[in-house]
Design an enzyme around this catalytic site. Structure first.
Site, PDB file in Angstrom:
ATOM      1  NE  ARG A 144      48.951  15.936  25.951  1.00  0.00           N
ATOM      2  CZ  ARG A 144      49.967  14.800  25.196  1.00  0.00           C
ATOM      3  NH1 ARG A 144      51.560  14.694  25.925  1.00  0.00           N
ATOM      4  NH2 ARG A 144      49.380  13.585  24.889  1.00  0.00           N
TER       5      ARG A 144
ATOM      6  CE1 TYR B  91      41.575  33.240  44.327  1.00  0.00           C
ATOM      7  CE2 TYR B  91      41.864  31.043  44.169  1.00  0.00           C
ATOM      8  CZ  TYR B  91      41.163  32.089  43.752  1.00  0.00           C
ATOM      9  OH  TYR B  91      39.693  31.905  42.649  1.00  0.00           O
TER      10      TYR B  91
ATOM     11  CG  ASP C 171      49.308  33.887  42.859  1.00  0.00           C
ATOM     12  OD1 ASP C 171      49.030  34.925  42.287  1.00  0.00           O
ATOM     13  OD2 ASP C 171      47.703  33.141  43.367  1.00  0.00           O
TER      14      ASP C 171
ATOM     15  CE  LYS D 231      41.419  35.416  38.963  1.00  0.00           C
ATOM     16  NZ  LYS D 231      41.683  34.555  40.542  1.00  0.00           N
TER      17      LYS D 231
HETATM   18  C1  PLP Z   1      41.964  34.017  40.583  1.00  0.00           C
HETATM   19  C2  PLP Z   1      43.840  33.227  41.661  1.00  0.00           C
HETATM   20  C3  PLP Z   1      43.749  32.351  41.631  1.00  0.00           C
HETATM   21  C4  PLP Z   1      43.372  31.189  40.963  1.00  0.00           C
HETATM   22  O1  PLP Z   1      43.250  31.291  38.865  1.00  0.00           O
HETATM   23  P1  PLP Z   1      41.994  30.671  38.248  1.00  0.00           P
HETATM   24  O2  PLP Z   1      42.588  31.299  36.819  1.00  0.00           O
HETATM   25  O3  PLP Z   1      40.899  30.985  39.044  1.00  0.00           O
HETATM   26  O4  PLP Z   1      42.576  28.876  38.334  1.00  0.00           O
HETATM   27  C5  PLP Z   1      45.188  31.428  42.086  1.00  0.00           C
HETATM   28  N1  PLP Z   1      45.793  32.845  43.389  1.00  0.00           N
HETATM   29  C6  PLP Z   1      45.366  33.766  42.928  1.00  0.00           C
HETATM   30  C7  PLP Z   1      45.905  35.118  43.513  1.00  0.00           C
HETATM   31  C8  PLP Z   1      44.099  34.228  42.186  1.00  0.00           C
HETATM   32  O5  PLP Z   1      43.912  36.054  42.331  1.00  0.00           O
END
Ligand code: PLP
Length: 379
Positions: free
Chosen positions: A46, A98, A170, A195
């Site tokens: 961890r 998001y 983000d 993504k």
């Molecule tokens: C998908 C997404 C998230 C969340 O990520 P996960 O890996 O699904 O937890 C946060 N911000 C944006 C812009 C996203 O597209």
């Protein structure tokens, strides 16, 4: 070192025990000590894992930060960033976040005494008037989802610095190929590596990147103390994914431009939302802070109804109907009934999310085939 080289070499070195060029998947929970307290820097998985270390170092390098801290998902990364704060602290956030980020803010952290203010930030000066003595963080997403609004990161960073608050960005939609928020003055970058970084729709993963030692140590402490760590196999997949980020993104951008222009000239299409158009309201900012405009876009139909949207959505073959984005394959989605279905219709329309709004994550297939697919579906 330039990005294309960093993506392939940063953070990784041949495995010392075998020479394996790829960092192995260290599928272990613990590490044998030669005597009590004598170990090779790894005690318990961890806390440390060599596969995760390689990825964390690679991510730090490609975002021009000093430290990467990985998590089991993008939202687990967001969760860790919010745990830097204390009850009573205030956060000013982009209003078209998001959906999952909006949910963790309002449904999880609000009850622990964090206070969130959601405001439009297309004019970054708007942020300053909402800052109070309790404001501790500004949270930005740019480009936004699904309307592809652009927020001036450098301007937001200046406001953050002047008021001694943290700026978190983000960077999921842009990826480090298009945009490096730390270079523009941000303190914290958050990624859903699910993504573009992973890029192959085969892993859920998140990361935080910073350029400040004290902040990094707090985040490592939170990572180890709360335990939302990714498994080594998932770290390996992201590490492999980022090696082709520049090649994939180049094609996402090329295909994105072709599809955006095709849609804009289609007689049945009304608006196309994509920051690459010179008449996009914040095109100049996008041009300054991004190296390209990517493959994410949205459009509405002149016949603005759920039925006409449905017809398009159920008639594409290469564009698969699914949530998520950033993979090599093209995806099509319908905010009104999918990602933003929980928002009441009136509010949704008020925020510009028309019934016929369709979102595309343009993949890296041959652009001719993608155009053909949309041509048949839109009719
Ligand atoms: C998908 C997404 C998230 C969340 O990520 P996960 O890996 O699904 O937890 C946060 N911000 C944006 C812009 C996203 O597209």
């Amino acid at each position: 070192m330039k990005l294309g080289t960093k993506l392939i070499h940063a953070g990784v070195a041949p495995d010392p025990s075998t020479g394996a060029i790829m960092t192995p998947i260290f599928q272990t929970s613990t590490y044998v000590q030669s005597a009590p307290g004598q170990h090779k820097g790894y005690e318990y998985a961890r806390t440390q894992n060599p596969t995760r270390d390689a990825l964390q170092n690679a991510l730090a390098a490609i975002e021009n930060g000093t430290h990467g801290i990985c998590f089991g998902s993008g939202l687990a990364a967001t969760d860790a960033v919010l745990k830097l704060l204390n009850p009573g602290d205030e956060i000013i956030a982009t209003n078209d976040l998001y959906g999952g980020t909006y949910r963790i803010f309002t449904k999880v952290f609000a009850k622990y005494g964090l206070k969130f203010t959601f405001i439009p930030m297309q004019d970054a000066r708007n942020i300053e008037s909402h800052i109070t003595p309790k404001t501790k963080m500004i949270w930005i997403e740019t480009p936004t989802n699904p309307l592809l609004n652009i927020i001036d990161i450098h301007a937001a960073a200046q406001i953050a610095r002047k008021n001694e608050v943290l700026l978190a960005v983000d960077n999921t939609f842009a990826s480090p190929y298009l945009q490096n928020p730390l270079d523009l003055g941000a303190d914290i970058v958050v990624h859903s590596a699910t993504k573009y970084l992973g890029g192959h729709s085969d892993v859920v993963h998140g990361a935080v990147i910073v350029k400040n030692e004290a902040l990094a140590q707090q985040l490592y402490f939170i990572q180890n103390s709360t335990g939302g760590v990714p498994g080594p196999q998932d770290c390996f997949l992201v590490l492999r994914g980022i090696k082709t980020l520049h090649v994939r993104m180049q094609r996402h951008c090329e295909n994105g431009a072709i599809i955006a222009n095709y849609l804009r000239n289609h007689p049945k299409v009304d608006k196309v939302y994509w920051a690459g158009f010179t008449d996009h309201p914040n095109h100049d900012i996008a041009k300054t802070q991004m190296r390209g405009f990517g493959g994410m876009m949205s459009f509405t139909l002149k016949d603005d109804s759920l039925e006409s949207a449905n017809r398009v959505l159920s008639n594409t073959h290469l564009f698969s109907l699914a949530e998520s984005l950033g993979g090599v394959e093209s995806l099509i989605g319908h905010p009104a009934t999918m990602t933003h279905a929980s928002i009441p219709r009136e509010e949704r329309i008020k925020n510009g999310l028309a019934d016929s709004l369709i979102r595309l994550s343009v993949g890296i297939e041959d652009a001719d085939d993608l155009v053909e697919d949309l041509k048949k579906a839109i009719g």
